[in-house]
Design an enzyme around this catalytic site. Structure first.
Site, mmCIF file in Angstrom:
data_model
loop_
_atom_site.group_PDB
_atom_site.id
_atom_site.type_symbol
_atom_site.label_atom_id
_atom_site.label_comp_id
_atom_site.label_asym_id
_atom_site.label_seq_id
_atom_site.Cartn_x
_atom_site.Cartn_y
_atom_site.Cartn_z
ATOM 1 N N ALA A 1 15.362 -0.383 -3.049
ATOM 2 C CA ALA A 1 15.801 -0.022 -4.399
ATOM 3 C C ALA A 1 16.765 -1.027 -5.023
ATOM 4 O O ALA A 1 17.726 -0.644 -5.677
ATOM 5 C CB ALA A 1 16.399 1.373 -4.394
ATOM 6 N N HIS B 1 16.167 -7.112 -8.051
ATOM 7 C CA HIS B 1 16.517 -8.463 -7.620
ATOM 8 C C HIS B 1 16.589 -9.418 -8.806
ATOM 9 O O HIS B 1 15.721 -9.400 -9.673
ATOM 10 C CB HIS B 1 15.440 -9.017 -6.673
ATOM 11 C CG HIS B 1 15.333 -8.291 -5.367
ATOM 12 N ND1 HIS B 1 16.331 -8.295 -4.430
ATOM 13 C CD2 HIS B 1 14.326 -7.562 -4.827
ATOM 14 C CE1 HIS B 1 15.943 -7.598 -3.373
ATOM 15 N NE2 HIS B 1 14.735 -7.132 -3.592
ATOM 16 N N VAL C 1 -10.639 6.203 -3.834
ATOM 17 C CA VAL C 1 -11.757 5.308 -4.130
ATOM 18 C C VAL C 1 -12.427 4.917 -2.827
ATOM 19 O O VAL C 1 -11.776 4.435 -1.902
ATOM 20 C CB VAL C 1 -11.266 4.063 -4.894
ATOM 21 C CG1 VAL C 1 -12.416 3.082 -5.098
ATOM 22 C CG2 VAL C 1 -10.661 4.482 -6.232
ATOM 23 N N SER D 1 7.713 -7.420 -1.097
ATOM 24 C CA SER D 1 9.065 -6.855 -1.005
ATOM 25 C C SER D 1 9.850 -6.962 -2.314
ATOM 26 O O SER D 1 11.049 -6.780 -2.328
ATOM 27 C CB SER D 1 9.839 -7.506 0.138
ATOM 28 O OG SER D 1 9.608 -8.880 0.146
ATOM 29 N N CYS E 1 24.020 20.517 -2.491
ATOM 30 C CA CYS E 1 24.521 19.198 -2.075
ATOM 31 C C CYS E 1 24.326 18.184 -3.191
ATOM 32 O O CYS E 1 25.182 17.352 -3.432
ATOM 33 C CB CYS E 1 23.798 18.723 -0.828
ATOM 34 S SG CYS E 1 23.910 19.847 0.561
ATOM 35 N N CYS F 1 18.876 25.202 0.441
ATOM 36 C CA CYS F 1 18.062 25.354 -0.771
ATOM 37 C C CYS F 1 16.563 25.227 -0.551
ATOM 38 O O CYS F 1 15.794 25.462 -1.480
ATOM 39 C CB CYS F 1 18.487 24.325 -1.819
ATOM 40 S SG CYS F 1 17.953 22.645 -1.425
HETATM 41 C C1 LIG Z 1 11.297 -1.477 3.271
HETATM 42 C C2 LIG Z 1 10.976 -2.022 1.915
HETATM 43 C C3 LIG Z 1 12.012 -2.454 1.097
HETATM 44 C C4 LIG Z 1 11.728 -2.959 -0.179
HETATM 45 N N1 LIG Z 1 12.771 -3.260 -1.002
HETATM 46 C C5 LIG Z 1 12.515 -3.630 -2.290
HETATM 47 C C6 LIG Z 1 13.580 -3.873 -3.204
HETATM 48 O O1 LIG Z 1 14.753 -3.701 -2.846
HETATM 49 N N2 LIG Z 1 13.294 -4.281 -4.457
HETATM 50 C C7 LIG Z 1 12.016 -4.477 -4.875
HETATM 51 O O2 LIG Z 1 11.813 -4.872 -6.008
HETATM 52 N N3 LIG Z 1 10.986 -4.216 -4.041
HETATM 53 C C8 LIG Z 1 11.199 -3.795 -2.763
HETATM 54 N N4 LIG Z 1 10.171 -3.531 -1.912
HETATM 55 C C9 LIG Z 1 8.813 -3.771 -2.362
HETATM 56 C C10 LIG Z 1 8.235 -2.687 -3.237
HETATM 57 O O3 LIG Z 1 8.515 -1.416 -2.711
HETATM 58 C C11 LIG Z 1 6.741 -2.921 -3.312
HETATM 59 O O4 LIG Z 1 6.481 -4.233 -3.663
HETATM 60 C C12 LIG Z 1 6.090 -2.011 -4.334
HETATM 61 O O5 LIG Z 1 6.417 -0.663 -4.099
HETATM 62 C C13 LIG Z 1 4.602 -2.184 -4.284
HETATM 63 O O6 LIG Z 1 4.022 -1.296 -5.206
HETATM 64 P P1 LIG Z 1 2.468 -1.114 -5.284
HETATM 65 O O7 LIG Z 1 2.218 -0.302 -6.475
HETATM 66 O O8 LIG Z 1 1.827 -2.442 -5.172
HETATM 67 O O9 LIG Z 1 2.078 -0.384 -3.931
HETATM 68 P P2 LIG Z 1 2.084 1.195 -3.546
HETATM 69 O O10 LIG Z 1 3.298 1.862 -4.001
HETATM 70 O O11 LIG Z 1 1.774 1.255 -2.102
HETATM 71 O O12 LIG Z 1 0.889 1.763 -4.370
HETATM 72 C C14 LIG Z 1 -0.436 1.599 -3.992
HETATM 73 C C15 LIG Z 1 -1.157 2.883 -4.269
HETATM 74 O O13 LIG Z 1 -2.535 2.678 -4.068
HETATM 75 C C16 LIG Z 1 -3.104 3.848 -3.575
HETATM 76 N N5 LIG Z 1 -4.362 3.523 -2.933
HETATM 77 C C17 LIG Z 1 -4.568 2.633 -1.930
HETATM 78 N N6 LIG Z 1 -5.863 2.616 -1.605
HETATM 79 C C18 LIG Z 1 -6.480 3.511 -2.426
HETATM 80 C C19 LIG Z 1 -7.841 3.929 -2.572
HETATM 81 N N7 LIG Z 1 -8.802 3.433 -1.830
HETATM 82 N N8 LIG Z 1 -8.123 4.866 -3.488
HETATM 83 C C20 LIG Z 1 -7.143 5.392 -4.277
HETATM 84 N N9 LIG Z 1 -5.858 5.003 -4.183
HETATM 85 C C21 LIG Z 1 -5.552 4.074 -3.269
HETATM 86 C C22 LIG Z 1 -2.050 4.366 -2.629
HETATM 87 O O14 LIG Z 1 -2.195 5.770 -2.462
HETATM 88 C C23 LIG Z 1 -0.757 3.991 -3.334
HETATM 89 O O15 LIG Z 1 -0.215 5.054 -4.078
HETATM 90 C C24 LIG Z 1 10.403 -3.065 -0.616
HETATM 91 C C25 LIG Z 1 9.371 -2.632 0.220
HETATM 92 C C26 LIG Z 1 9.664 -2.085 1.459
HETATM 93 C C27 LIG Z 1 8.565 -1.575 2.297
#
Ligand SMILES: Cc1cc2nc3c(=O)[nH]c(=O)nc-3n(C[C@H](O)[C@H](O)[C@H](O)COP(=O)(O)OP(=O)(O)OC[C@H]3O[C@@H](n4cnc5c(N)ncnc54)[C@H](O)[C@@H]3O)c2cc1C
Ligand SMILES: Cc1cc2nc3c(=O)[nH]c(=O)nc-3n(C[C@H](O)[C@H](O)[C@H](O)COP(=O)(O)OP(=O)(O)OC[C@H]3O[C@@H](n4cnc5c(N)ncnc54)[C@H](O)[C@@H]3O)c2cc1C
Lengths: 413, 460
Positions: B48, B51, B174, B338, B404, B444
């Protein structure tokens, strides 16, 4: 505009301790007493602890939690207290106390405050138990809320973690909800810690007692599928299958307000450090119940509330309460806490004339030693065992020979 | 069956940001996810941090989109009420080697367009971070590094998209795609969809979906990050993000305030195979404890409120993998490891550029809604339980259910009846914080479940 609730005494928390303190003050003094309770009904934990085992020492009855809670509420209301439910103290810096309720925000202006906010069980994350985060991971508090207040269902096969009195309460509630307790897991070595229930509880429920074990992991993706346990002595691990796991006991006082007000905590209990009169180190602020002894039975919490109310009554009349620098009372292992944590010969004894303590291991024939500055003040063998999972009581008189100008008094077994 | 202009697969922070942007165009948009809620994948479990991008690899797409995303999301947060605090960060060097790396990091920040880093002496580090453990040799300040609510952005983006007419198709997994000459059929667990363009924002599942388009260009490795969240009573220990000096092993373990008033420690970094392994581990906890006790010894005197793990979608490629295939009317948005929370709006902007190049007309929609006003769940902002005006208008905002976290019945009701409603306890907790506090539902949990059941019934 923020309104103001004005009272001589504001009691935070309407559980057994807070309600009993309120009744005592309202029936024996002319003080205006307000009880601030955040739940929509007062009564505290007994409200949802629907089994027998309440009211023995204070009401000389053997009743259920909900009945006991209702009786405490009725008595307090009959005594004329101002009971405000759905009213939560949301902040207190020691001066400014704010509450929220459906009628709005208000400021509390009281001459004396009694903190009676209770204690809660450490939930799984606080015990730092890894694994997945499936549904079906509960504390006894949540379990009883679900079953007794909301008539919801839990799973079919449970593992109960903990070897305290409350663990048996969880077993009873699970049974009522149609969920079988497959195993009770405790890190304590012998089932002696269950002594209190050897007769009734064990015969009635016969769960598999897994002693000398700790839980190392929760398993299952959507719903709990099991817990992995480890035998502490050997490191051997096995999985206990279940769809529900209840983390019981392992109490932590609800000390948020005490801390935000800058009140000194007792390092053992983690509740406010109190003297036998129930005073904290903040003038006019008292504490009672599970907040200071995490955790004892409701009747003891109630009697503690009554005891503290008497101190408050004296405080309100301006009567001189001993203003002395007290001697700390500290517990050595196997004590994990002792309360009251302060001694002075000018203090009257605490509630019921007892020091309350908690031990980490079972001692069948406890010989209590009180030492001060390397000198033994007293040694006493007590006729009741010290057992983990419930309070072990020691007569206050063991401290009688302590030197008010000496160093801390150390209690050991 | 209608044919959508654009179908976005994946309703994480990236997919929802893209849906929001495209919903503001004269296009029909579908947003599809297998989960029952938006932001329910990696987007719900990160550290969270908004950056600045000071330590990105200069010249990469990621560097550019993180720094652009920082500005865009910062503005959007102000408009919508996404909790954000500009706390600043300090990188702390514990070894001579780390200390020696700091000037280089400052240079790198400048290459990334960020010129406000300052080198700090050990004394200055301790002045900024009085509770830091002993042994720090020096530091580098990053005054604009910020903390943000990780959950509200996805929900805000999706809300705006739906209010602009996008179709949000949750619980639609999908399973395959068939690319035709003019249209693509997307086969889902909830039935087939027809669409002209497909945008693959499937996070951990993006490689599998990419293969449906005949590619085999990358593999997603789930890199797990475990985190511990400490009691709010620890919050006085820290008011800035404490970053480690990056090493070959990634960003390392940080300790940071959260916008909910907790202190967070993590993440670990462990490559796995199972893309569902969001469990925490004994090894992870031990590692965090050993790091945390050194970073901030008093931290472990406080209770752990919660622990969780997120999976980064790591790819064997040093940058984001964002690529358009105009012939198949397909855009891949992969390898957002990340930094995706920060860059989300900039990724959306970049994808719009790719679509435009691919021949999609991006006319602004004639009537667009204003950005939604999101429920305020940040600790340092005025929350409903503190608002006399709200409670006077509707007493449900004075009826606290989660003690809380001070969450009221009014907020829980709102979360269950909003444009993108919560459907379960997890959804409630991400929209209101209920059950996320120190008692973890001891008081709760049952009451929150009861709200879900009754409001759910009423709206059904
Ligand atoms: C430990 C950790 C710390 C991080 N810290 C930071 C930070 O401090 N700041 C920052 O900017 N970023 C941070 N990140 C990175 C950030 O969280 C990710 O880059 C971001 O959440 C990616 O988003 P997304 O939408 O690509 O992926 P996701 O949130 O994973 O979304 C992908 C979605 O696709 C769906 N999906 C996948 N396959 C299918 C399918 N076949 N059919 C239908 N739906 C499907 C999934 O259900 C999911 O909801 C961090 C990540 C981690 C793990
Ligand atoms: C599962 C279980 C089974 C038990 N079984 C037995 C039994 O059989 N017999 C027995 O004697 N004892 C039993 N006990 C113990 C007994 O319930 C407790 O000892 C007793 O309730 C303690 O009373 P208390 O007033 O100190 O705290 P509580 O009962 O916890 O009451 C504290 C009250 O303070 C309120 N409060 C807290 N913070 C605030 C705030 N900021 N603003 C407003 N209000 C606030 C809470 O809502 C609560 O109502 C059991 C306990 C549990 C958990």
């Amino acid at each position: 505009m923020t309104t103001t609730i004005v009272a001589d005494v504001a009691i935070i928390g309407g559980g057994p301790a807070g309600l009993t303190a309120a009744t005592e003050l309202a029936s024996r003094t002319s003080a205006d007493v307000v009880v601030l309770e955040r739940e929509h009904e007062a009564g505290g934990i007994p409200r949802h602890s629907d089994h027998l085992g309440y009211g023995i020492r204070d009401k000389r009855r053997f009743t259920t939690g909900p009945r006991y809670a209702r009786r405490l509420v009725d008595e307090a209301v009959a005594a004329g207290i101002d009971l405000r439910t759905e009213t939560m103290v949301t902040s207190w810096d020691g001066t400014d106390m704010l509450v929220t309720s459906p009628t709005g925000r208000a400021r509390v202006d009281a001459t004396a405050v009694i903190l009676a906010t209770g204690a809660r069980e450490r939930p799984r994350p606080a015990r730092q138990i890894p694994g997945s985060r499936p549904a079906g991971v509960l504390t006894t508090g949540e379990l009883q809320n679900i079953v007794h207040l909301h008539h919801g269902s839990v799973g079919k096969r449970a593992v109960v973690v903990g070897g305290e009195l409350v663990s048996w309460s969880a077993v009873m509630t699970l049974k009522e909800a149609g969920c079988r307790t497959e195993a009770l897991v405790t890190r304590h070595a012998s089932p002696e810690s269950y002594a209190a229930f050897n007769l009734g509880g064990r015969a009635m429920f016969r769960p598999h007692l897994v002693t000398g074990h700790r839980v190392v992991q929760v398993l299952g993706r959507h719903r709990v599928e099991g817990v992995e346990v480890e035998e502490i002595a050997t490191g051997r691990r096995e999985v206990l299958e279940c769809d529900t796991v209840v983390f019981t006991g392992d109490w932590i006082p609800d000390h948020e307000l005490a801390r935000s007000a800058g009140i000194t905590l007792d390092p053992g209990t983690r509740g406010p450090l109190v003297d036998p009169l129930g005073r904290t180190d903040r003038d006019g602020v008292f504490a009672a119940g599970n907040l200071v002894h995490p955790v004892d039975t409701a009747d003891v919490a109630a009697l503690g509330g009554q005891h503290v109310a008497r101190s408050v009554a004296r405080f309100l009349t301006g009567e001189h309460l001993p203003n002395v620098s007290a001697v700390p009372v500290v517990g050595e292992a196997p004590f994990s806490w002792v309360t009251p944590g302060l001694f002075h010969p000018q203090f009257a004894p605490p509630a019921r004339g007892r020091i309350e303590t908690w031990v980490d291991e079972f001692v069948r024939v406890p010989r209590v030693t009180a030492r001060q500055d390397g000198r033994v003040i007293s040694r006493r063998t007590l006729p009741w065992p010290a057992s983990p999972g419930r309070v072990f009581r020691i007569p206050w008189s063991v401290l009688a020979g302590a030197d008010p100008n000496g160093g801390p008094i150390h209690l050991s077994l | 069956m209608t044919t959508f202009d654009i179908t976005i697969i994946g309703a994480g922070v990236v997919g929802t940001a893209i849906a929001r942007a495209l919903s503001r165009r004269e296009l029909s948009v579908a947003l599809v996810d297998s989960a029952a809620d938006v932001g329910d994948g990696t987007s719900k479990a990160n550290t969270a941090i908004l950056h600045t991008g000071f330590d990105a690899k200069p010249g990469t797409l990621e560097s550019r989109l993180v720094s652009r995303g920082y500005a865009l999301l910062g503005d959007y947060a102000a408009q919508t009420g996404i909790p954000l605090e500009r706390t600043g960060a300090v990188l702390v060097a514990w070894t001579e080697e780390e200390l020696g790396n700091l000037p280089g990091l400052r240079e790198k920040a400048i290459e990334n367009g960020y010129d406000r880093c300052e080198l700090l002496s050990a004394e200055e580090v301790y002045a900024a971070l009085p509770s830091l453990g002993p042994g720090a040799l020096g530091g580098l300040s990053v005054p604009d590094e910020s903390i943000i609510c990780p959950w509200t952005p996805s929900i805000a983006y999706a809300t705006e998209a739906v209010q602009n007419g996008a179709a949000l198709l949750l619980r639609h997994e999908v399973r395959g795609v068939e690319v035709g000459p003019d249209e693509t059929t997307v086969r889902t667990s909830g039935g087939d969809l027809r669409t002209r363009w497909v945008i693959n924002a499937a996070g951990l599942g993006a490689d599998v979906l990419d293969r449906e388009f005949g590619y085999g260009r990358f593999t997603v490795t789930p890199r797990r990050g475990e985190l511990l969240v400490f009691d709010k009573l620890a919050s006085s220990l820290l008011d800035k993000i404490v970053l480690p000096v990056p090493s070959k092993l990634g960003k390392g373990v940080l300790v940071s305030p959260t916008v909910y008033g907790n202190i967070m420690l993590g993440p670990t970094a462990q490559d796995l195979e199972d893309k569902t392994a969001t469990n925490t581990s004994e090894g992870g906890f031990e590692f965090l404890r050993s790091k945390g006790e050194r970073l901030m010894p008093q931290l472990f005197e406080e209770e752990v409120t919660t622990a969780y793990a997120g999976l980064r979608a790591a790819v064997d490629h040093g940058d984001y993998l964002i690529d358009a295939d105009a012939a198949q009317r397909y855009v891949l948005v992969g390898g957002i490891r990340s930094t995706g929370l920060t860059s989300s709006m900039a990724i959306a902007e970049h994808v719009e550029g790719l679509l435009r190049e691919g021949g999609v007309r991006l006319e602004p929609r004639v009537e667009v809604v204003d950005p939604p006003q999101m429920p305020m769940i940040g600790e340092r902002f005025l929350r409903p339980y503190q608002r006399e005006d709200l409670i006077a208008a509707d007493p449900e905002y004075g009826r606290i259910v989660c003690f809380c976290e001070r969450v009221t019945a009014g907020e829980i009701r709102d979360a269950l009846t909003s444009t993108v409603p919560a459907v379960d306890r997890g959804g409630i907790s991400r929209r209101t914080r209920a059950t996320n506090g120190r008692c973890q539902a001891f008081y709760c949990g049952a009451a929150v479940d009861a709200c879900i059941a009754t409001v759910g019934e009423e709206s059904r």
